[in-house]
Write a protein that holds these residues in place. Structure first.
Motif, short mmCIF file in Angstrom:
data_model
loop_
_atom_site.label_atom_id
_atom_site.label_comp_id
_atom_site.label_asym_id
_atom_site.label_seq_id
_atom_site.Cartn_x
_atom_site.Cartn_y
_atom_site.Cartn_z
N ALA A 63 28.68 -6.89 10.07
CA ALA A 63 28.44 -7.63 8.82
C ALA A 63 27.70 -8.93 9.10
O ALA A 63 26.78 -9.30 8.36
N CYS A 64 28.06 -9.61 10.18
CA CYS A 64 27.36 -10.84 10.56
C CYS A 64 25.89 -10.56 10.84
O CYS A 64 25.01 -11.25 10.34
N LEU A 65 25.64 -9.53 11.64
CA LEU A 65 24.26 -9.17 11.98
C LEU A 65 23.48 -8.73 10.74
O LEU A 65 22.31 -9.04 10.59
N ARG A 66 24.15 -8.02 9.84
CA ARG A 66 23.51 -7.59 8.60
C ARG A 66 23.19 -8.81 7.71
O ARG A 66 22.10 -8.92 7.17
N ASP A 67 24.13 -9.73 7.61
CA ASP A 67 23.93 -10.93 6.80
C ASP A 67 22.78 -11.78 7.33
O ASP A 67 22.11 -12.47 6.58
N CYS A 68 22.55 -11.72 8.63
CA CYS A 68 21.45 -12.47 9.26
C CYS A 68 20.13 -11.72 9.18
O CYS A 68 19.11 -12.21 9.66
#
Length: 129
Positions: A63-68
């Motif tokens: 989710a962090c990588l997707r949000d970035c």
């Protein structure tokens, strides 16, 4: 010019996106996920198995990588297949490996961010093999 918490001068004007990018890659688990996705798309369950991590941990990092904007998801039925959003990310990691080789991995000795024993993650060469 601003002072950072260590008392060093830092000109951070216009660097916020770069700071966010490098912060998103500063976690060993997220970096391992990126490197795994360089080999092709994967579901969270695939990443769990390959990285030996809990579903909640993998999901949070994805989710962090997707949000970035570094990872994208492709829904298929009830599953989501994740892949790298930009292949240039692997160029960045390859450049980082080149820099580390050129400096003799001196960054590992950094008193603020270095480690005595870095976690094992696959190199770009290992991912491509």
């Amino acid at each position: 010019m601003t002072m950072n918490r260590d008392g060093c001068c830092a000109d951070t004007e216009g660097l916020d996106p770069a700071v966010a990018l490098f912060h998103s890659l500063s976690d060993a688990t997220r970096l391992a996920i990126v490197r795994r996705l360089a080999g092709g798309e994967a579901r969270v369950s695939d990443l769990m198995t390959g990285l030996d991590l809990a579903q909640s941990t993998v999901s949070a990092h994805v989710a962090c990588l997707r949000d970035c904007g570094l990872v994208v998801g492709r829904p298929q039925g009830r599953q989501v297949f994740y892949s790298l959003a930009r292949p240039e990310l692997m160029d960045l990691l390859a450049s980082a490996e080149t820099l580390l080789a050129a400096t003799g991995n001196a960054v590992a000795l950094c008193p603020n961010y270095g480690t005595d024993s870095a976690p094992a993650v696959m190199t770009t060469t290992e991912v491509r093999a």
